[in-house]
Write a protein that holds these residues in place. Structure first.
Motif, PDB file in Angstrom:
ATOM      1  N   LEU A  80       0.849  -1.181   0.000  1.00  0.00           N
ATOM      2  CA  LEU A  80       0.000   0.000   0.000  1.00  0.00           C
ATOM      3  C   LEU A  80       0.886   1.233   0.000  1.00  0.00           C
ATOM      4  N   PHE A  81       0.279   2.375  -0.284  1.00  0.00           N
ATOM      5  CA  PHE A  81       1.028   3.629  -0.350  1.00  0.00           C
ATOM      6  C   PHE A  81       0.431   4.582   0.680  1.00  0.00           C
ATOM      7  N   LEU A  82       1.299   5.128   1.549  1.00  0.00           N
ATOM      8  CA  LEU A  82       0.842   6.042   2.592  1.00  0.00           C
ATOM      9  C   LEU A  82       1.528   7.390   2.455  1.00  0.00           C
ATOM     10  N   LYS A  83       0.739   8.446   2.654  1.00  0.00           N
ATOM     11  CA  LYS A  83       1.290   9.805   2.644  1.00  0.00           C
ATOM     12  C   LYS A  83       0.576  10.633   3.704  1.00  0.00           C
ATOM     13  N   ASP A  84       1.142  11.775   4.033  1.00  0.00           N
ATOM     14  CA  ASP A  84       0.641  12.599   5.128  1.00  0.00           C
ATOM     15  C   ASP A  84      -0.848  12.917   4.972  1.00  0.00           C
ATOM     16  N   GLY A  85      -1.597  12.703   6.051  1.00  0.00           N
ATOM     17  CA  GLY A  85      -3.018  13.021   6.052  1.00  0.00           C
ATOM     18  C   GLY A  85      -3.922  11.917   5.568  1.00  0.00           C
ATOM     19  N   ASP A  86      -3.360  10.807   5.100  1.00  0.00           N
ATOM     20  CA  ASP A  86      -4.198   9.712   4.606  1.00  0.00           C
ATOM     21  C   ASP A  86      -5.068   9.132   5.721  1.00  0.00           C
ATOM     22  N   ASP A  87      -6.273   8.746   5.352  1.00  0.00           N
ATOM     23  CA  ASP A  87      -7.208   8.093   6.268  1.00  0.00           C
ATOM     24  C   ASP A  87      -7.791   6.901   5.518  1.00  0.00           C
ATOM     25  N   LEU A  88      -7.016   5.810   5.482  1.00  0.00           N
ATOM     26  CA  LEU A  88      -7.378   4.639   4.684  1.00  0.00           C
ATOM     27  C   LEU A  88      -8.302   3.706   5.441  1.00  0.00           C
ATOM     28  N   LYS A  89      -9.314   3.211   4.736  1.00  0.00           N
ATOM     29  CA  LYS A  89     -10.244   2.236   5.303  1.00  0.00           C
ATOM     30  C   LYS A  89     -10.255   1.012   4.396  1.00  0.00           C
ATOM     31  N   LEU A  90      -9.717  -0.097   4.897  1.00  0.00           N
ATOM     32  CA  LEU A  90      -9.595  -1.332   4.137  1.00  0.00           C
ATOM     33  C   LEU A  90     -10.689  -2.325   4.521  1.00  0.00           C
ATOM     34  N   THR A  91     -11.301  -2.947   3.519  1.00  0.00           N
ATOM     35  CA  THR A  91     -12.173  -4.096   3.758  1.00  0.00           C
ATOM     36  C   THR A  91     -11.659  -5.253   2.906  1.00  0.00           C
ATOM     37  N   MET A  92     -11.730  -6.466   3.455  1.00  0.00           N
ATOM     38  CA  MET A  92     -11.265  -7.629   2.701  1.00  0.00           C
ATOM     39  C   MET A  92     -11.716  -8.911   3.387  1.00  0.00           C
ATOM     40  N   ASN A  93     -11.654 -10.005   2.632  1.00  0.00           N
ATOM     41  CA  ASN A  93     -11.909 -11.340   3.149  1.00  0.00           C
ATOM     42  C   ASN A  93     -10.601 -12.112   3.039  1.00  0.00           C
ATOM     43  N   ALA A  94     -10.017 -12.507   4.166  1.00  0.00           N
ATOM     44  CA  ALA A  94      -8.688 -13.133   4.151  1.00  0.00           C
ATOM     45  C   ALA A  94      -8.662 -14.465   3.406  1.00  0.00           C
ATOM     46  N   LYS A  95      -9.828 -15.094   3.213  1.00  0.00           N
ATOM     47  CA  LYS A  95      -9.862 -16.346   2.451  1.00  0.00           C
ATOM     48  C   LYS A  95      -9.661 -16.097   0.956  1.00  0.00           C
ATOM     49  N   GLU A  96      -9.962 -14.891   0.505  1.00  0.00           N
ATOM     50  CA  GLU A  96      -9.695 -14.472  -0.874  1.00  0.00           C
ATOM     51  C   GLU A  96      -8.895 -13.180  -0.801  1.00  0.00           C
ATOM     52  N   PHE A  97      -7.690 -13.298  -0.286  1.00  0.00           N
ATOM     53  CA  PHE A  97      -6.888 -12.163   0.158  1.00  0.00           C
ATOM     54  C   PHE A  97      -6.770 -11.064  -0.903  1.00  0.00           C
ATOM     55  N   ASP A  98      -6.106 -11.348  -1.997  1.00  0.00           N
ATOM     56  CA  ASP A  98      -5.851 -10.312  -3.005  1.00  0.00           C
ATOM     57  C   ASP A  98      -7.127  -9.881  -3.728  1.00  0.00           C
ATOM     58  N   GLU A  99      -8.011 -10.847  -3.974  1.00  0.00           N
ATOM     59  CA  GLU A  99      -9.196 -10.581  -4.793  1.00  0.00           C
ATOM     60  C   GLU A  99     -10.187  -9.635  -4.132  1.00  0.00           C
ATOM     61  N   THR A 100     -10.149  -9.526  -2.804  1.00  0.00           N
ATOM     62  CA  THR A 100     -11.197  -8.765  -2.101  1.00  0.00           C
ATOM     63  C   THR A 100     -10.711  -7.464  -1.478  1.00  0.00           C
ATOM     64  N   ILE A 101      -9.443  -7.104  -1.676  1.00  0.00           N
ATOM     65  CA  ILE A 101      -8.913  -5.868  -1.074  1.00  0.00           C
ATOM     66  C   ILE A 101      -9.558  -4.646  -1.722  1.00  0.00           C
ATOM     67  N   VAL A 102     -10.201  -3.807  -0.897  1.00  0.00           N
ATOM     68  CA  VAL A 102     -10.778  -2.546  -1.366  1.00  0.00           C
ATOM     69  C   VAL A 102     -10.481  -1.470  -0.328  1.00  0.00           C
ATOM     70  N   TYR A 103      -9.938  -0.345  -0.800  1.00  0.00           N
ATOM     71  CA  TYR A 103      -9.674   0.796   0.072  1.00  0.00           C
ATOM     72  C   TYR A 103     -10.665   1.917  -0.213  1.00  0.00           C
ATOM     73  N   LYS A 104     -11.070   2.603   0.850  1.00  0.00           N
ATOM     74  CA  LYS A 104     -11.869   3.812   0.729  1.00  0.00           C
ATOM     75  C   LYS A 104     -11.239   4.875   1.613  1.00  0.00           C
ATOM     76  N   GLY A 105     -11.694   6.109   1.464  1.00  0.00           N
ATOM     77  CA  GLY A 105     -11.158   7.185   2.281  1.00  0.00           C
ATOM     78  C   GLY A 105     -10.033   7.935   1.594  1.00  0.00           C
ATOM     79  N   LYS A 106      -9.476   8.909   2.299  1.00  0.00           N
ATOM     80  CA  LYS A 106      -8.423   9.747   1.742  1.00  0.00           C
ATOM     81  C   LYS A 106      -7.170   8.923   1.463  1.00  0.00           C
TER      82      LYS A 106
END
Length: 333
Positions: A80-106
């Motif tokens: 992932l990529f982080l920079k000043d002020g970011d407010d990342l919200k991750l949702t995922m299902n670990a059984k389908e790790f890569d396929e379900t990664i979704v980020y929302k927020g700044k």
């Protein structure tokens, strides 16, 4: 899979130049079927943040440095990529790790790009076996097509300039690395059915062990080193394979190509990690005759030799690959 290209991206994460300014970010994750009760985030300066779970949600606000990071749940990982002020919200299902990664927020755009690139790269790597069977021109055309699409995707998303600067050279290196991989596979294919190069190396349990002394059995060889991250990642899988086939006509041999000055480190590593199989120490690291004759230029490298001493596969599947079990079952059961 995500082995080859992911490791290249990870190397850029280690070497990517950073500013000294500390950045404050917030990271929240809601994970179904989680593999662990903690997450770890590794930053550019080896910064680690352990995020305890609370009410089913991981959350932490911390300082780091702008740039590429890696999060791990102890079983799998993603960039992932982080920079000043970011407010990342991750949702995922670990059984389908890569396929379900979704980020929302700044700041979500950059991390979503990296997650999608990981998926695209994995699909390409899954097609490698089929591409390997084709001629070099077809393989190079597929690489050129991938490179063009990767560059177009990178430029079209309006991503942070630092991320673009970090990924561009990686895309160029991917083409070179995969070409080397193709050439390695072709060389390995030509060795099938020929007598295996031999060895006679120091055994961790004492004395020396030669390949000839194992004749009459299949021999699955792991060429590795204590400094090699991908090698160490395969160890838990190798232990499971060893356990599954311990009653079969096969020996599992691990050959360390650590330098002589790191001999004691190897001794302690094997002991502390309770490594199984036959643990050997090569006589001259990368310049050992066995390594040179197999033309090994990257590790881990896995080799399968038959009971008659002839090569079954000079670039065998890794322990983490389901295709290894398929191969061994076809030979042993």
């Amino acid at each position: 899979m995500k082995k080859i290209i992911y490791l290249l991206l990870l190397s850029s994460f280690v070497s990517f130049s950073q500013t000294e300014k500390k950045s404050k970010v917030t990271f929240t994750a809601k994970i179904e079927n989680r593999n662990s009760d903690t997450l770890k985030i590794y930053g550019p300066n080896r910064f680690v943040e352990v995020i305890p779970i609370k009410n089913g949600v991981f959350k932490a606000t911390f300082e780091t440095t702008d740039g590429l990071h890696q999060f791990s749940d102890g079983k799998e990982s993603s960039l992932l990529f982080l920079k000043d002020g970011d407010d990342l919200k991750l949702t995922m299902n670990a059984k389908e790790f890569d396929e379900t990664i979704v980020y929302k927020g700044k700041g979500a755009e950059e991390s979503n790009y990296l997650a999608q690139k990981a998926l695209t790269d994995e699909k390409f790597e899954m097609s490698l076996e089929e591409l390997m069977a084709k001629d070099e021109a077809t393989f190079k055309a597929a690489l050129a097509d991938k490179k063009g699409k990767d560059l177009a995707a990178l430029e079209s998303k309006g991503l942070n300039k630092k991320l673009v600067e970090a990924i561009k050279p990686v895309i160029a290196q991917e083409e070179m690395m995969l070409t080397q991989f193709f050439n390695q596979k072709k060389v390995a294919a030509k060795l099938v059915g020929t007598p295996s190069p031999t060895f006679n190396y120091e055994n961790h349990k004492g004395g020396k062990t030669s390949l000839e002394s194992l004749k009459g059995k299949y021999v699955y060889i792991d060429v590795w080193a204590t400094w090699c991250g991908p090698c160490i990642a395969e160890i838990p899988h190798l232990k499971k394979v060893e356990e599954a086939y311990h009653a079969n006509n096969i020996e599992f041999v691990s050959i360390s190509i650590d330098k002589v000055k790191d001999h004691e480190k190897w001794v302690k590593f094997v002991t502390n990690k309770e490594l199984g199989g036959i643990q050997l120490f090569a006589d001259n690291d990368w310049n050992s005759q066995f390594v040179k004759e197999y033309q090994i230029n990257g590790i881990p490298r896995f080799i399968l030799v038959g009971p008659n001493g002839e090569i079954v596969n000079a670039d065998a599947p890794r322990p983490s690959s389901p295709s290894l079990v398929e191969l061994l079952d076809s030979l042993l059961k």
